[in-house]
Scaffold this motif. Structure first.
Motif, PDB file in Angstrom:
ATOM      1  N   SER A   1       0.811  -1.230   0.000  1.00 20.56           N
ATOM      2  CA  SER A   1       0.000   0.000   0.000  1.00 20.56           C
ATOM      3  C   SER A   1       0.842   1.277   0.000  1.00 20.56           C
ATOM      4  O   SER A   1       0.290   2.375   0.040  1.00 20.56           O
ATOM      5  CB  SER A   1      -0.941   0.017   1.219  1.00 20.56           C
ATOM      6  N   GLY A   2       2.165   1.145  -0.026  1.00 19.29           N
ATOM      7  CA  GLY A   2       3.006   2.335  -0.134  1.00 19.29           C
ATOM      8  C   GLY A   2       3.567   2.870   1.170  1.00 19.29           C
ATOM      9  O   GLY A   2       4.039   4.011   1.209  1.00 19.29           O
ATOM     10  N   LYS A   3       3.549   2.073   2.238  1.00 18.50           N
ATOM     11  CA  LYS A   3       4.078   2.538   3.529  1.00 18.50           C
ATOM     12  C   LYS A   3       5.530   2.983   3.435  1.00 18.50           C
ATOM     13  O   LYS A   3       5.887   4.039   3.949  1.00 18.50           O
ATOM     14  CB  LYS A   3       4.007   1.417   4.587  1.00 18.50           C
ATOM     15  N   SER A   4       6.343   2.163   2.802  1.00 18.78           N
ATOM     16  CA  SER A   4       7.778   2.468   2.752  1.00 18.78           C
ATOM     17  C   SER A   4       8.049   3.750   1.975  1.00 18.78           C
ATOM     18  O   SER A   4       8.909   4.545   2.352  1.00 18.78           O
ATOM     19  CB  SER A   4       8.558   1.309   2.127  1.00 18.78           C
ATOM     20  N   ALA A   5       7.304   3.963   0.887  1.00 18.94           N
ATOM     21  CA  ALA A   5       7.471   5.198   0.114  1.00 18.94           C
ATOM     22  C   ALA A   5       7.113   6.406   0.964  1.00 18.94           C
ATOM     23  O   ALA A   5       7.820   7.420   0.963  1.00 18.94           O
ATOM     24  CB  ALA A   5       6.602   5.155  -1.142  1.00 18.94           C
ATOM     25  N   VAL A   6       6.022   6.307   1.710  1.00 19.68           N
ATOM     26  CA  VAL A   6       5.608   7.418   2.576  1.00 19.68           C
ATOM     27  C   VAL A   6       6.631   7.635   3.693  1.00 19.68           C
ATOM     28  O   VAL A   6       6.969   8.776   4.025  1.00 19.68           O
ATOM     29  CB  VAL A   6       4.192   7.154   3.147  1.00 19.68           C
TER      30      VAL A   6
ATOM     31  N   ALA B   1      -7.820   5.575  11.611  1.00 19.81           N
ATOM     32  CA  ALA B   1      -6.771   6.467  11.100  1.00 19.81           C
ATOM     33  C   ALA B   1      -7.131   7.932  11.294  1.00 19.81           C
ATOM     34  O   ALA B   1      -8.272   8.335  11.107  1.00 19.81           O
ATOM     35  CB  ALA B   1      -6.533   6.185   9.624  1.00 19.81           C
ATOM     36  N   HIS B   2      -6.121   8.721  11.668  1.00 16.43           N
ATOM     37  CA  HIS B   2      -6.276  10.176  11.747  1.00 16.43           C
ATOM     38  C   HIS B   2      -6.072  10.816  10.377  1.00 16.43           C
ATOM     39  O   HIS B   2      -6.684  11.828  10.061  1.00 16.43           O
ATOM     40  CB  HIS B   2      -5.267  10.759  12.747  1.00 16.43           C
ATOM     41  N   ARG B   3      -5.175  10.218   9.585  1.00 21.85           N
ATOM     42  CA  ARG B   3      -4.883  10.743   8.250  1.00 21.85           C
ATOM     43  C   ARG B   3      -4.704   9.567   7.300  1.00 21.85           C
ATOM     44  O   ARG B   3      -4.078   8.570   7.655  1.00 21.85           O
ATOM     45  CB  ARG B   3      -3.632  11.623   8.264  1.00 21.85           C
ATOM     46  N   ILE B   4      -5.261   9.697   6.097  1.00 22.17           N
ATOM     47  CA  ILE B   4      -5.214   8.624   5.102  1.00 22.17           C
ATOM     48  C   ILE B   4      -4.514   9.132   3.850  1.00 22.17           C
ATOM     49  O   ILE B   4      -4.831  10.218   3.345  1.00 22.17           O
ATOM     50  CB  ILE B   4      -6.638   8.124   4.766  1.00 22.17           C
ATOM     51  N   ILE B   5      -3.552   8.353   3.366  1.00 22.25           N
ATOM     52  CA  ILE B   5      -2.777   8.715   2.187  1.00 22.25           C
ATOM     53  C   ILE B   5      -3.083   7.706   1.086  1.00 22.25           C
ATOM     54  O   ILE B   5      -2.790   6.517   1.220  1.00 22.25           O
ATOM     55  CB  ILE B   5      -1.264   8.734   2.500  1.00 22.25           C
ATOM     56  N   ASP B   6      -3.688   8.175   0.013  1.00 26.65           N
ATOM     57  CA  ASP B   6      -4.040   7.326  -1.121  1.00 26.65           C
ATOM     58  C   ASP B   6      -2.838   7.255  -2.052  1.00 26.65           C
ATOM     59  O   ASP B   6      -2.407   8.267  -2.608  1.00 26.65           O
ATOM     60  CB  ASP B   6      -5.251   7.940  -1.841  1.00 26.65           C
ATOM     61  N   THR B   7      -2.300   6.039  -2.228  1.00 27.49           N
ATOM     62  CA  THR B   7      -1.086   5.878  -3.029  1.00 27.49           C
ATOM     63  C   THR B   7      -1.354   5.264  -4.396  1.00 27.49           C
ATOM     64  O   THR B   7      -0.432   4.772  -5.048  1.00 27.49           O
ATOM     65  CB  THR B   7      -0.049   5.007  -2.284  1.00 27.49           C
TER      66      THR B   7
ATOM     67  N   LEU C   1       3.912   8.892  -7.545  1.00 28.30           N
ATOM     68  CA  LEU C   1       4.681   9.200  -6.348  1.00 28.30           C
ATOM     69  C   LEU C   1       4.589  10.688  -6.031  1.00 28.30           C
ATOM     70  O   LEU C   1       4.554  11.090  -4.861  1.00 28.30           O
ATOM     71  CB  LEU C   1       6.137   8.775  -6.535  1.00 28.30           C
ATOM     72  N   THR C   2       4.496  11.512  -7.063  1.00 27.99           N
ATOM     73  CA  THR C   2       4.353  12.968  -6.870  1.00 27.99           C
ATOM     74  C   THR C   2       3.063  13.279  -6.114  1.00 27.99           C
ATOM     75  O   THR C   2       3.046  14.093  -5.192  1.00 27.99           O
ATOM     76  CB  THR C   2       4.353  13.696  -8.228  1.00 27.99           C
ATOM     77  N   ARG C   3       1.998  12.609  -6.499  1.00 27.13           N
ATOM     78  CA  ARG C   3       0.698  12.805  -5.834  1.00 27.13           C
ATOM     79  C   ARG C   3       0.765  12.339  -4.375  1.00 27.13           C
ATOM     80  O   ARG C   3       0.243  12.998  -3.477  1.00 27.13           O
ATOM     81  CB  ARG C   3      -0.401  12.046  -6.597  1.00 27.13           C
ATOM     82  N   THR C   4       1.426  11.218  -4.149  1.00 25.12           N
ATOM     83  CA  THR C   4       1.597  10.725  -2.774  1.00 25.12           C
ATOM     84  C   THR C   4       2.394  11.734  -1.962  1.00 25.12           C
ATOM     85  O   THR C   4       2.030  12.073  -0.828  1.00 25.12           O
ATOM     86  CB  THR C   4       2.315   9.353  -2.786  1.00 25.12           C
ATOM     87  N   ARG C   5       3.476  12.236  -2.546  1.00 26.95           N
ATOM     88  CA  ARG C   5       4.327  13.205  -1.861  1.00 26.95           C
ATOM     89  C   ARG C   5       3.540  14.467  -1.484  1.00 26.95           C
ATOM     90  O   ARG C   5       3.693  15.003  -0.394  1.00 26.95           O
ATOM     91  CB  ARG C   5       5.523  13.568  -2.750  1.00 26.95           C
ATOM     92  N   GLN C   6       2.676  14.918  -2.381  1.00 28.68           N
ATOM     93  CA  GLN C   6       1.868  16.120  -2.099  1.00 28.68           C
ATOM     94  C   GLN C   6       0.979  15.907  -0.863  1.00 28.68           C
ATOM     95  O   GLN C   6       0.851  16.800  -0.020  1.00 28.68           O
ATOM     96  CB  GLN C   6       0.995  16.458  -3.315  1.00 28.68           C
TER      97      GLN C   6
END
Length: 197
Positions: free
Chosen positions: A12-17, A170-176, A180-185
């Motif tokens: 789900s992209g944990k490591s990237a985040v 979750a307090h905050r949710i990151i859609d991956t 990667l640019t969108r995730t970073r934003q």
């Protein structure tokens, strides 16, 4: 000290985040790295795994054959439970010590990256839970890209708490799902909201 618990399904992209948060200035504590350290050749945890699962889960050099072990435990819930009972307590003890030490350490942000944050109750020790989410087919493709067979990848995902249930905590949710640019934003937005002065 602000402590963030970062969790999400495999793929789900944990490591990237976590990498993005480290670039922004957070200290990252990775539960998987702790587990790897505890299962290096010569450690009591690896000796116990080999005793229970047999010498066949070791490579010729004595290191843990992770793909072989994964193929066993993610297709057999009983064996997975046995492995979790061996690995989780020492990993959790180290994470709890590190979190306590960080709390005493003062300023900054500590990110604790734990796949089973909610399942193990470690979410009670953090200030916020951040969850990475992705569509099932995206997670499956990412796991297969790591060299896992479709069967093992599906077994890993099936063994985890449903993503929707994690989202409730979750307090905050990151859609991956996107770039990667969108995730970073998304990560930068949340970082600016919680960053200590």
């Amino acid at each position: 000290m602000k402590i963030i618990g970062l969790t999400g399904d495999a793929g789900s992209g944990k490591s990237a985040v976590a990498r993005i948060l480290a670039e922004l200035g957070a200290t990252v504590l990775d539960a998987d790295r702790v587990a790897r350290r505890l299962t290096e050749p010569g450690t009591p945890v690896l000796a116990e795994i080999a005793r229970v699962f047999g010498q066949g889960i070791l490579k010729p050099d004595g290191a843990l054959d992770r793909p072989r072990l994964a193929a066993r435990v993610f297709t057999d819930p009983e064996e997975r439970d046995i492995l979790n009972r061996i690995i989780h307590p020492p990993v959790q003890a180290i994470l709890e010590q590190e979190i306590a030490a960080a709390r005493d350490g003062g300023l900054g942000v500590l990110v604790v990256e734990v796949p089973l944050l909610l399942e193990t109750g470690l979410d009670k020790l953090v200030d916020e839970v951040w969850l990475t989410v992705a569509d099932p087919e995206v997670k499956l493709e990412r796991l297969k890209a790591r060299g896992l067979t479709p069967e093992v990848a599906a077994g890993i995902l099936a063994a985890q708490m449903p993503q929707e249930l994690k989202a409730e905590h979750a307090h905050r949710i990151i859609d991956t799902n996107g770039s990667l640019t969108r995730t970073r934003q998304q990560v930068i937005k949340y970082w600016t909201e919680i960053k200590p002065e």
